[in-house]
Design a protein around this motif. Structure first.
Motif, PDB file in Angstrom:
ATOM      1  N   ASP A 239      -4.497   0.014  17.995  1.00 43.56           N
ATOM      2  CA  ASP A 239      -5.651  -0.666  17.397  1.00 43.56           C
ATOM      3  C   ASP A 239      -5.562  -0.746  15.880  1.00 43.56           C
ATOM      4  O   ASP A 239      -6.184  -1.618  15.258  1.00 43.56           O
ATOM      5  N   ALA A 240      -4.825   0.165  15.281  1.00 43.84           N
ATOM      6  CA  ALA A 240      -4.646   0.180  13.827  1.00 43.84           C
ATOM      7  C   ALA A 240      -3.471   1.100  13.512  1.00 43.84           C
ATOM      8  O   ALA A 240      -3.061   1.925  14.342  1.00 43.84           O
ATOM      9  N   VAL A 241      -2.933   0.951  12.295  1.00 43.62           N
ATOM     10  CA  VAL A 241      -1.841   1.800  11.827  1.00 43.62           C
ATOM     11  C   VAL A 241      -2.242   2.403  10.486  1.00 43.62           C
ATOM     12  O   VAL A 241      -2.815   1.721   9.631  1.00 43.62           O
ATOM     13  N   PHE A 242      -1.948   3.697  10.310  1.00 44.78           N
ATOM     14  CA  PHE A 242      -2.209   4.388   9.045  1.00 44.78           C
ATOM     15  C   PHE A 242      -0.903   4.854   8.419  1.00 44.78           C
ATOM     16  O   PHE A 242      -0.032   5.398   9.092  1.00 44.78           O
ATOM     17  N   THR A 243      -0.781   4.639   7.095  1.00 43.12           N
ATOM     18  CA  THR A 243       0.334   5.149   6.301  1.00 43.12           C
ATOM     19  C   THR A 243      -0.220   5.792   5.040  1.00 43.12           C
ATOM     20  O   THR A 243      -1.049   5.176   4.352  1.00 43.12           O
ATOM     21  N   PRO A 244       0.181   7.026   4.699  1.00 35.36           N
ATOM     22  CA  PRO A 244      -0.277   7.637   3.445  1.00 35.36           C
ATOM     23  C   PRO A 244       0.493   7.070   2.247  1.00 35.36           C
ATOM     24  O   PRO A 244       1.043   5.965   2.338  1.00 35.36           O
ATOM     25  N   THR A 245       0.568   7.803   1.151  1.00 38.32           N
ATOM     26  CA  THR A 245       1.284   7.333  -0.044  1.00 38.32           C
ATOM     27  C   THR A 245       2.774   7.577   0.143  1.00 38.32           C
ATOM     28  O   THR A 245       3.384   8.390  -0.555  1.00 38.32           O
ATOM     29  N   ASP A 246       3.360   6.841   1.052  1.00 38.37           N
ATOM     30  CA  ASP A 246       4.753   7.030   1.465  1.00 38.37           C
ATOM     31  C   ASP A 246       5.624   5.958   0.808  1.00 38.37           C
ATOM     32  O   ASP A 246       5.460   4.767   1.065  1.00 38.37           O
ATOM     33  N   ASN A 247       6.560   6.385  -0.044  1.00 42.91           N
ATOM     34  CA  ASN A 247       7.360   5.425  -0.805  1.00 42.91           C
ATOM     35  C   ASN A 247       8.312   4.620   0.073  1.00 42.91           C
ATOM     36  O   ASN A 247       8.621   3.463  -0.236  1.00 42.91           O
ATOM     37  N   THR A 248       8.786   5.200   1.163  1.00 41.88           N
ATOM     38  CA  THR A 248       9.690   4.467   2.058  1.00 41.88           C
ATOM     39  C   THR A 248       8.958   3.293   2.703  1.00 41.88           C
ATOM     40  O   THR A 248       9.467   2.164   2.750  1.00 41.88           O
ATOM     41  N   VAL A 249       7.748   3.543   3.184  1.00 39.80           N
ATOM     42  CA  VAL A 249       6.969   2.467   3.797  1.00 39.80           C
ATOM     43  C   VAL A 249       6.527   1.463   2.736  1.00 39.80           C
ATOM     44  O   VAL A 249       6.521   0.253   2.977  1.00 39.80           O
ATOM     45  N   MET A 250       6.177   1.962   1.548  1.00 38.44           N
ATOM     46  CA  MET A 250       5.798   1.049   0.463  1.00 38.44           C
ATOM     47  C   MET A 250       6.924   0.065   0.181  1.00 38.44           C
ATOM     48  O   MET A 250       6.691  -1.139   0.014  1.00 38.44           O
ATOM     49  N   THR A 251       8.157   0.558   0.147  1.00 31.85           N
ATOM     50  CA  THR A 251       9.305  -0.309  -0.109  1.00 31.85           C
ATOM     51  C   THR A 251       9.460  -1.358   0.985  1.00 31.85           C
ATOM     52  O   THR A 251       9.911  -2.480   0.728  1.00 31.85           O
TER      53      THR A 251
END
Length: 359
Positions: A239-251
Motif C-alpha cells: 500500500d505504501a513504501v517507506f525509506t529513511p535518509t538513505d543515500n543509496t536509495v536517494m541516488t
C-alpha cells in the motif's frame, strides 16, 4: 571522479571560485590552489586564510544541497569576519578506498578543519585524524552516538562535532495512515549497510508491528538493486513504501519513482530532496539550513575558538512534509486533500515538483 578546489575569496567583492580538476583517485585531492602550485593559501591584505577540506559521500540531491550551502555560507561568513575560507572539495562516490585517500590528502595538505558529509565520511575522518589536532565537523549524520562519533550529542568529548539529520520515523508513519487509514501492507526500502537506515527501519518495524500491519522489506546496495527492489514491491502489492535518509536509495530515486507511482504506490521518505527527485512525500530536515548551520560551526571553531569537544551536536525540527504534486496527481490524489490530512501531524506542508537536482 574529479577533485575540485574552490577558493572562497571572502574579503574581495566579486570573489572568484577557482576550480582545479584532477583525478580523485590519483592522490591529488586538495592539490593546487590559486595561491600557487604548492597548495599553500595566501591571505588577503587584512585577513587570515583557513584551509577547509570537505568530502561528500555520494553525488545526490540531499548531500549536494548541503555542500552548496556550506560553501555559500562560508563565503558570506568570511566576508563578515575579514577572513578567507579556502575550500578543498572532493566526493568519494561511496568508495572506501577513495575516501581514505581523500582524507589522507587533506591531512597532507595540512587543512585546518575537515567537514565530513554523511556518516561513513565522518567515521573515516574521525579515525584518520586520531592523534592530530585537526578538528572534524560532520554534516547529516543521523545517529552520531550510535555511530560512535561522539560520547553524547550534548557533550561530544572529542575533537569532533557537527549536525544531525535525525529522523522522527513515527511522524512519517503517521502520515502514511493519515493519507490511507486502511493501509494493510507497508514496504520498507533501504540499504542494509547504511548506518543512517538502521535505527529508523527498526523504529518503523516496531510502529507497524504494534499496529498489526504486514511489513515487506527489500534492500539494495546500488541503483540496479534498488530498482529491482522497487519492482518487487509492485509485485507484492504494498500500500505504501517507506525509506529513511538513505543515500543509496536517494541516488536511485530518479530511477524508481515512476515504477512506484505508475503502480499507485506512494513513496514516503526522510528528506525533501527525495520528493524533488520523484518520491510522493519527503518529511524531515531542511538540508539547506543544515548546510548553513554546519558552516556556522566551522566558523565558530576556526574563528571564534570554540572547542569541538564541548560544542553540542545540532539537531533540527523534523516537522515539514514536502509533497510532490506531480506524483500526487499520478497517484490519483488531490493535493489539497492530502495537505489537510497531513496538517495535524506537521508544522508545515509544502509542495514541490520533480527535478533532477537542487539548483
Amino acid at each position: 571522479m574529479k577533485n575540485i578546489l574552490r577558493k572562497v575569496a571572502a574579503l574581495l567583492m566579486g570573489a572568484t571560485l577557482v576550480f582545479g580538476m584532477t583525478a580523485c583517485g590519483s592522490g591529488s585531492a586538495g592539490s593546487e590552489s590559486a595561491a600557487g602550485s604548492d597548495g599553500a593559501g595566501t591571505a588577503s591584505a587584512d585577513g587570515t586564510v583557513y584551509k577547509v577540506g570537505i568530502c561528500n559521500y555520494v553525488d545526490d540531491a540531499s548531500l549536494n544541497q548541503i555542500v552548496d550551502n556550506i560553501e555559500a555560507q562560508l563565503e558570506e561568513l568570511g566576508e563578515e569576519n575579514g577572513v578567507t575560507f579556502e575550500i578543498s572539495y572532493d566526493n568519494c562516490n561511496a568508495d572506501a578506498n577513495v575516501l581514505n585517500q581523500i582524507v589522507a590528502n587533506f591531512i597532507a595538505d595540512d587543512v585546518d578543519l575537515m567537514v565530513g558529509v554523511a556518516t561513513p565520511v565522518a567515521m573515516t575522518m574521525q579515525s584518520l585524524t586520531e592523534g592530530t589536532d585537526i578538528p572534524v565537523v560532520f554534516a547529516a549524520v543521523s545517529d552520531p552516538e550510535g555511530a560512535g562519533l561522539v560520547a553524547s550529542n550534548d557533550a561530544p568529548g572529542a575533537n569532533i562535532t557537527g549536525t544531525s539529520d535525525y529522523l522522527d520515523t513515527n511522524a512519517v508513519m503517521d502520515l502514511i495512515f493519515a493519507n490511507d487509514p486502511d493501509a494493510k501492507k507497508i514496504g520498507l526500502l533501504y540499504d542494509a549497510s547504511q548506518d543512517a537506515s538502521t535505527a529508523p527501519i527498526a523504529d518503523a518495524k516496531k510502529y507497524l508491528e504494534d499496529k498489526g500491519i504486514e511489513v515487506i522489506e527489500h534492500t539494495g546496495t546500488n541503483v540496479d538493486e534498488i530498482s529491482l527492489a522497487a519492482q518487487a514491491f509492485v509485485a507484492d502489492d504494498v500500500d505504501a513504501v517507506f525509506t529513511p535518509t538513505d543515500n543509496t536509495v536517494m541516488t536511485a530515486e530518479l530511477t524508481i519513482y515512476e515504477t512506484l507511482a505508475q503502480a499507485g504506490i506512494p513513496h514516503y521518505t526522510g528528506a525533501d530532496s527525495f520528493a524533488l527527485n520523484g518520491a510522493f512525500v519527503g518529511y524531515g530536515v531542511d538540508y539547506a539550513n543544515l548546510g548553513k548551520e554546519t558552516a556556522n560551526m566551522v566558523k565558530g571553531i576556526l574563528v571564534d575558538g570554540n572547542d569541538p569537544a564541548t560544542t553540542p551536536v545540532m539537531t533540527f525540527d523534523n516537522g515539514t512534509a514536502t509533497v510532490n504534486t506531480e506524483i500526487c496527481a499520478d497517484l490519483g490524489l488531490d493535493f489539497e486533500t492530502v495537505k489537510k490530512a497531513f496538517e495535524p501531524f506537521c508544522l508545515r506542508v509544502q509542495e514541490i515538483t520533480t527535478a533532477e537536482s537542487f539548483e
